[in-house]
Design a protein around this motif. Sequence first.
Motif, PDB file in Angstrom:
ATOM      1  N   PHE A  37      17.154   5.059  -8.899  1.00 41.63           N
ATOM      2  CA  PHE A  37      16.277   4.055  -8.310  1.00 41.63           C
ATOM      3  C   PHE A  37      16.434   2.718  -9.030  1.00 41.63           C
ATOM      4  O   PHE A  37      16.694   2.672 -10.238  1.00 41.63           O
ATOM      5  N   PHE A  38      16.237   1.655  -8.289  1.00 37.70           N
ATOM      6  CA  PHE A  38      16.215   0.302  -8.855  1.00 37.70           C
ATOM      7  C   PHE A  38      14.931  -0.348  -8.364  1.00 37.70           C
ATOM      8  O   PHE A  38      14.779  -0.637  -7.174  1.00 37.70           O
ATOM      9  N   LEU A  39      13.979  -0.559  -9.272  1.00 34.55           N
ATOM     10  CA  LEU A  39      12.682  -1.127  -8.915  1.00 34.55           C
ATOM     11  C   LEU A  39      12.662  -2.600  -9.310  1.00 34.55           C
ATOM     12  O   LEU A  39      12.715  -2.942 -10.490  1.00 34.55           O
ATOM     13  N   ASP A  40      12.586  -3.468  -8.320  1.00 32.63           N
ATOM     14  CA  ASP A  40      12.664  -4.918  -8.526  1.00 32.63           C
ATOM     15  C   ASP A  40      11.259  -5.507  -8.562  1.00 32.63           C
ATOM     16  O   ASP A  40      10.611  -5.668  -7.528  1.00 32.63           O
ATOM     17  N   MET A  81       0.506  -2.892  -7.311  1.00 26.70           N
ATOM     18  CA  MET A  81       1.804  -3.278  -6.781  1.00 26.70           C
ATOM     19  C   MET A  81       1.983  -2.742  -5.366  1.00 26.70           C
ATOM     20  O   MET A  81       1.575  -1.614  -5.059  1.00 26.70           O
ATOM     21  N   LEU A  82       2.623  -3.548  -4.530  1.00 28.21           N
ATOM     22  CA  LEU A  82       3.053  -3.100  -3.211  1.00 28.21           C
ATOM     23  C   LEU A  82       4.537  -2.787  -3.278  1.00 28.21           C
ATOM     24  O   LEU A  82       5.314  -3.571  -3.846  1.00 28.21           O
ATOM     25  N   LEU A  83       4.943  -1.659  -2.721  1.00 29.55           N
ATOM     26  CA  LEU A  83       6.344  -1.250  -2.721  1.00 29.55           C
ATOM     27  C   LEU A  83       6.922  -1.386  -1.321  1.00 29.55           C
ATOM     28  O   LEU A  83       6.208  -1.255  -0.326  1.00 29.55           O
ATOM     29  N   GLY A  84       8.228  -1.609  -1.260  1.00 31.05           N
ATOM     30  CA  GLY A  84       8.891  -1.716   0.029  1.00 31.05           C
ATOM     31  C   GLY A  84      10.304  -1.183  -0.019  1.00 31.05           C
ATOM     32  O   GLY A  84      10.969  -1.214  -1.054  1.00 31.05           O
ATOM     33  N   GLY A  85      10.766  -0.661   1.126  1.00 32.02           N
ATOM     34  CA  GLY A  85      12.126  -0.165   1.234  1.00 32.02           C
ATOM     35  C   GLY A  85      12.168   1.275   1.686  1.00 32.02           C
ATOM     36  O   GLY A  85      11.155   2.000   1.636  1.00 32.02           O
ATOM     37  N   GLU A 121       9.318   7.820  -1.833  1.00 38.10           N
ATOM     38  CA  GLU A 121       9.757   8.820  -2.814  1.00 38.10           C
ATOM     39  C   GLU A 121       9.503   8.344  -4.236  1.00 38.10           C
ATOM     40  O   GLU A 121       9.018   9.111  -5.087  1.00 38.10           O
ATOM     41  N   LEU A 122       9.828   7.086  -4.517  1.00 41.63           N
ATOM     42  CA  LEU A 122       9.597   6.569  -5.855  1.00 41.63           C
ATOM     43  C   LEU A 122       8.101   6.475  -6.153  1.00 41.63           C
ATOM     44  O   LEU A 122       7.674   6.701  -7.292  1.00 41.63           O
ATOM     45  N   ALA A 123       7.317   6.143  -5.136  1.00 44.26           N
ATOM     46  CA  ALA A 123       5.877   6.006  -5.339  1.00 44.26           C
ATOM     47  C   ALA A 123       5.267   7.282  -5.902  1.00 44.26           C
ATOM     48  O   ALA A 123       4.342   7.226  -6.731  1.00 44.26           O
ATOM     49  N   GLU A 124       5.749   8.441  -5.485  1.00 42.26           N
ATOM     50  CA  GLU A 124       5.215   9.703  -5.984  1.00 42.26           C
ATOM     51  C   GLU A 124       5.352   9.800  -7.496  1.00 42.26           C
ATOM     52  O   GLU A 124       4.428  10.224  -8.197  1.00 42.26           O
ATOM     53  N   GLN A 125       6.527   9.388  -8.013  1.00 37.79           N
ATOM     54  CA  GLN A 125       6.733   9.448  -9.456  1.00 37.79           C
ATOM     55  C   GLN A 125       5.881   8.412 -10.173  1.00 37.79           C
ATOM     56  O   GLN A 125       5.275   8.695 -11.215  1.00 37.79           O
ATOM     57  N   TRP A 159       2.662   8.791 -13.078  1.00 40.89           N
ATOM     58  CA  TRP A 159       2.560   8.116 -14.370  1.00 40.89           C
ATOM     59  C   TRP A 159       1.297   7.271 -14.486  1.00 40.89           C
ATOM     60  O   TRP A 159       1.106   6.573 -15.478  1.00 40.89           O
ATOM     61  N   GLY A 160       0.449   7.321 -13.478  1.00 39.13           N
ATOM     62  CA  GLY A 160      -0.801   6.578 -13.528  1.00 39.13           C
ATOM     63  C   GLY A 160      -0.719   5.170 -13.013  1.00 39.13           C
ATOM     64  O   GLY A 160      -1.668   4.381 -13.200  1.00 39.13           O
ATOM     65  N   MET A 161       0.381   4.813 -12.342  1.00 44.00           N
ATOM     66  CA  MET A 161       0.523   3.461 -11.833  1.00 44.00           C
ATOM     67  C   MET A 161      -0.226   3.290 -10.516  1.00 44.00           C
ATOM     68  O   MET A 161      -0.482   4.258  -9.790  1.00 44.00           O
ATOM     69  N   ASP A 162      -0.596   2.051 -10.228  1.00 47.31           N
ATOM     70  CA  ASP A 162      -1.364   1.727  -9.024  1.00 47.31           C
ATOM     71  C   ASP A 162      -0.418   1.110  -7.998  1.00 47.31           C
ATOM     72  O   ASP A 162      -0.216  -0.109  -7.974  1.00 47.31           O
ATOM     73  N   VAL A 163       0.197   1.950  -7.170  1.00 47.76           N
ATOM     74  CA  VAL A 163       1.185   1.469  -6.199  1.00 47.76           C
ATOM     75  C   VAL A 163       0.814   1.937  -4.794  1.00 47.76           C
ATOM     76  O   VAL A 163       0.238   3.013  -4.608  1.00 47.76           O
ATOM     77  N   LYS A 164       1.158   1.111  -3.823  1.00 45.91           N
ATOM     78  CA  LYS A 164       1.008   1.440  -2.415  1.00 45.91           C
ATOM     79  C   LYS A 164       2.274   1.017  -1.691  1.00 45.91           C
ATOM     80  O   LYS A 164       2.866  -0.016  -2.012  1.00 45.91           O
ATOM     81  N   VAL A 165       2.682   1.805  -0.722  1.00 44.90           N
ATOM     82  CA  VAL A 165       3.862   1.465   0.058  1.00 44.90           C
ATOM     83  C   VAL A 165       3.446   0.519   1.170  1.00 44.90           C
ATOM     84  O   VAL A 165       2.596   0.855   2.008  1.00 44.90           O
ATOM     85  N   ALA A 166       4.042  -0.660   1.175  1.00 46.59           N
ATOM     86  CA  ALA A 166       3.714  -1.660   2.187  1.00 46.59           C
ATOM     87  C   ALA A 166       4.520  -1.460   3.462  1.00 46.59           C
ATOM     88  O   ALA A 166       4.004  -1.627   4.564  1.00 46.59           O
TER      89      ALA A 166
END
Length: 300
Positions: A96-99, A140-144, A149-153, A157-164
């Motif tokens: 994965f590459f998280l930008d 953080m909002l994620l896209g792609g 799949e990355l959001a699950e990991q 880890w306790g991160m606050d992410v949502k898939v946009a």
Amino acid sequence: MTTQRVGIVGYGEVGRIFAAGLKNAGVGWVGVWDLKFDDPRQRGELHSVAAAQGVHVCASTAELCAQATLVISAVTASSTLAVAFEAAADIQPEAFFLDLNSASPGTKQQAAELVDAAGGRYVEAGVMTSVPPHGLRVPMLLGGAHASELAEQLLAWGMDVKVASERIGVASATKMCRSVMIKGLEALVLESYATARHYGVEDAMIAMLQETFPGIDWQQQGSYFFSRVAQHGQRRAQEMREAAQTVREAGFEPVMASAIADKHDWMAGKARAGAFVDLPDKPDWRAYADRMHVLDKPNT
């Protein structure tokens, strides 16, 4: 794919916070690389911080990518494409590459093409507020296509992410449009407060703001804005130039975004010139304003 080896490109404020947070979350291996590692004047301090955090100092982006199953890019906006280009040369298949960088949708799409073509899995992130108060849990909002799949990991880890969105550009557009407002408010506060201070009307002016917008502590907020821009004005200016590009990509002239970038850059210049070096810890906004030349004198 279980991601337990994380490499962070960029070991500034955000990189350090994420490195410490990931180690505390139980990630087995965290490696870091920054161009400043090549600077003898800065290398020693950065290596000491890395040692204290228990993170591995890599000799290059190539070494980092060769070991990481997740590469996090946390550099200035202007370096977004350069890091994606370097990482694409050595990224592991399926890594994965998280930008995290504050770049326009078009810039993120170009970065995604580079990483995906090399066999990596690009995910964009829109970091929706300042990182220091939240640490690893910054929203953080994620896209792609690989965001879910990355959001699950990351959530594990306790991160606050949502898939946009599964489309690259949605998360970054959300971030950039927000930045026009937030960084614009910072620029307005700098200019308004410092000018009010010059004329001796700051108390009356802030009292009016407090009456109009009672939900904001305008004294405290002003001090926070002045300190953040004085410390990170150059980075904020680069972000706003990407915000201007976002506006331009939408077909509009980025009059406001460009002016905001200029104001942050101006403040960064004052900081580089040493205007704020001897201020006390957590100074009031007036201490910054007293060091600023609000109106540049014309050449004579």
